[in-house]
Design a protein around this motif. Sequence first.
Motif, PDB file in Angstrom:
ATOM      1  N   VAL A 276       0.909   7.886   2.918  1.00 37.31           N
ATOM      2  CA  VAL A 276       0.372   9.243   2.748  1.00 37.31           C
ATOM      3  C   VAL A 276       1.126  10.231   3.630  1.00 37.31           C
ATOM      4  O   VAL A 276       1.446  11.351   3.209  1.00 37.31           O
ATOM      5  CB  VAL A 276      -1.137   9.271   3.054  1.00 37.31           C
ATOM      6  CG1 VAL A 276      -1.671  10.695   3.024  1.00 37.31           C
ATOM      7  CG2 VAL A 276      -1.901   8.407   2.060  1.00 37.31           C
TER       8      VAL A 276
ATOM      9  N   LEU B   2      -5.036  13.174  -2.336  1.00 36.70           N
ATOM     10  CA  LEU B   2      -4.647  11.871  -2.875  1.00 36.70           C
ATOM     11  C   LEU B   2      -5.798  10.878  -2.810  1.00 36.70           C
ATOM     12  O   LEU B   2      -6.613  10.906  -1.889  1.00 36.70           O
ATOM     13  CB  LEU B   2      -3.454  11.308  -2.090  1.00 36.70           C
ATOM     14  CG  LEU B   2      -2.124  12.058  -2.220  1.00 36.70           C
ATOM     15  CD1 LEU B   2      -1.076  11.407  -1.339  1.00 36.70           C
ATOM     16  CD2 LEU B   2      -1.656  12.097  -3.658  1.00 36.70           C
TER      17      LEU B   2
ATOM     18  N   SER C  96      -6.409   6.519  -3.446  1.00 38.47           N
ATOM     19  CA  SER C  96      -5.663   5.265  -3.591  1.00 38.47           C
ATOM     20  C   SER C  96      -5.923   4.647  -4.961  1.00 38.47           C
ATOM     21  O   SER C  96      -6.969   4.863  -5.587  1.00 38.47           O
ATOM     22  CB  SER C  96      -6.053   4.285  -2.485  1.00 38.47           C
ATOM     23  OG  SER C  96      -7.429   3.974  -2.564  1.00 38.47           O
TER      24      SER C  96
ATOM     25  N   TRP D  80      -0.768   5.863  -4.840  1.00 39.50           N
ATOM     26  CA  TRP D  80      -1.601   7.021  -4.512  1.00 39.50           C
ATOM     27  C   TRP D  80      -1.441   8.042  -5.622  1.00 39.50           C
ATOM     28  O   TRP D  80      -0.320   8.343  -6.051  1.00 39.50           O
ATOM     29  CB  TRP D  80      -1.192   7.619  -3.168  1.00 39.50           C
ATOM     30  CG  TRP D  80      -1.495   6.728  -2.009  1.00 39.50           C
ATOM     31  CD1 TRP D  80      -0.714   5.732  -1.503  1.00 39.50           C
ATOM     32  CD2 TRP D  80      -2.695   6.718  -1.229  1.00 39.50           C
ATOM     33  NE1 TRP D  80      -1.344   5.110  -0.458  1.00 39.50           N
ATOM     34  CE2 TRP D  80      -2.549   5.694  -0.258  1.00 39.50           C
ATOM     35  CE3 TRP D  80      -3.853   7.482  -1.236  1.00 39.50           C
ATOM     36  CZ2 TRP D  80      -3.538   5.417   0.682  1.00 39.50           C
ATOM     37  CZ3 TRP D  80      -4.828   7.202  -0.300  1.00 39.50           C
ATOM     38  CH2 TRP D  80      -4.671   6.187   0.646  1.00 39.50           C
TER      39      TRP D  80
END
Length: 733
Positions: free
Chosen positions: A239, A254, A256, A271
């Motif tokens: 990230v 974002l 997962s 992501w």
Amino acid sequence: METTLPSPRGTKRKGDDGLPLPAPRRIKALAQDVVNKIAAGEIIVAPVHALKELIENAVDAGSSALEVVVKDGGLKLLQITDNGHGIDKEDLSILCERFTTSKLKAFEDLSTIGTYGFRGEALASISHIAHLSVTTRTKESSCAWRAHYADGKLVSAKPGQSAEPKPIAGRPGTQITVEDLFYNVPSRRRAFRSASEEYAKILEIVGKYAVHCSGVSFSCKKHGASSTDITVPVAAGIVDRIRQIHGSTVANELVSLKAENERWGFKSEGWISNANYSAKRTTVLLFINHRAVESPTIKKSVEQTYATFLPKGGHPFIYLSLDIEPQRVDVNVHPTKREVHFLNEDEIIAIICDEIRNSLSKVDTSRSFMTQSLLSNNPKVPFATPIKQTTPGTPTAGDPTTERSTSKTATKTTTKKPHENNLVRTDASARKITSMLQARPSADGSGNGNDEMDYEYAEREPTVCRLTSIKDLRADVRSAMHSELTDIISTHTFIGIVDEQKRIAAIQGGVKLFLVDYGMLCNEYFYQVGLTDFANYGAIRFNPPLSLHDLLKVAAEQEKKNAGEAADEIDWDEVVESVEEQLLSRAVLLLEYFSMEITEEGELCSIPLLVKGYTPSLAKLPQFLLRLGPYVDWETEKECFQSFLRELASFYVPESLPLPPSVPQDDSGKGKGKEKVVGEDPEIAARRKKMRHAIEYVVFPACKARLVATKGLLKGVMEVANLKGLYRVFERC
């Protein structure tokens, strides 16, 4: 006299048997130099393809740091330096010969290949169309060795010198320098339009591998530049790498993604952007078995999946790493390895898209809408049409613009029957949709579903705020005001909640119908309440007090679940202790300005009360407290108040509840296609009822009374119907 007419067009003519036939062309083998240049032209199409091959070789060599330097878009200079295991001196003589590799021994090895490079053509191809030099050192070697190559063979650096590698000082690893790319292929070199365009492609490919290759640091810059265009530290998580390359706008939105299936032999993780992020074009970072590839099929399927979540014209961000059993993948189908083929493609894509759909449906994020021809600037169209029959310029007593325009319209006394498409029912006593639904009595018999709370009124005098920072923040709100949207909200009629999972409500403003993201609306409203009533809040008191440490532990556990693989890189106990220490050290400030009482023993006694009759969801309290640590700037006064009030407003935003469970209903063909609500958790049902009542009878009336609609709220409002336009449609029917 005789005349000769020309033969008609298209008439066949007989061949002249007297002309000799051309001799048949003989088949000859191409010169090796031509063969090598043709092969090089297939593999190295542009500087970015040469760099991609070099990056993959460096990562295969076990490097943990890559440095890229570029000049003139890579045509003049392309240099990559790594700290991998290096190349043995004995192998340098055949390094740039075609089909020399350390990764394959037999053709069958292709079915289990797990490395980036394997054909042994990258360096060979580069050496045929550029000046190539290699400096390398292994851990066992006492010095580095430098070699120069041309047409796949060792050459001397200067005329008259030996072509053998020269010993020099150098650090472990390999540095490959490519100069004057396509110097002997002028037609290819002239095809490049600009160096900046080629450099942009280089940054794109470096950015892709910088995101994917965890544990490897990347840097990329122009030759001679003092600063780098890409810098990714070795310890950064995925990230954080996305944040470095693509910005915080996408990194903050974002979620997962994980999907796997033993039958089809694949695992995937990545992501993806949530429904609150939307861009003008789709960004797909796709890696299959850790190789950056392109797949129009996957891209199209993902875009179709997002189409139900994003506004029209919006596109997502996707980072997807797909691990497929090597025997199911053919990596040798494209000269530049830009594409690969694998078995059961449709089934694998379907599973991934289903997982994307589930992830987007679960995430608790307020959805934003881009406006489409939002809010007409035509002053002739009123926001709220009077019920009385008057001229468009004559206001009525109920019109909020009466005081402003009385002097201008005093002389206009003639009345005129308005068109039917201008008649809008705006009477507050008119029947609403909610009144048509059967009311369920609450525990106290009131039927409104709102819990009764005990209120105590303090005799404390209101505090007059003279802080410059708060005055500046209030001025910022006024300067960002959108007058037209403010008028619409101040005169709107609430219709109902459309989707409580995505937090969307419908309101009527004049002759128009709008969908409103009430999550965004509430966020701005509670922020403005926080500014207006600063240091004069009420307090929601807990009896008995709550343990601050326990609340932070609950929030940390939830964050740990959401963080995915990045969770292992964070010491969550240290995070809890740090935030707890921060809040305890600021206890006096929190009590004085925000009515938030924390005892020295670490007990939370109260939190701010912003609006009477509305209590925020206490399920969000642990996360609110945890975010006060990293997301509040405690060092600067203005930023401190602003960031704290933003977090407080986010805490007060109504929660996003899951849709009530339902099953299809089909009674012998009757009612087919309808759905009926099945048993729902009583606690969720009670929270849903309380939230609906608060939104309709507390929040929206409060927004109507005092909200200053800012320009940022335009993203959360979408016009879906206009009575005038609909009237013209029905008029033609």
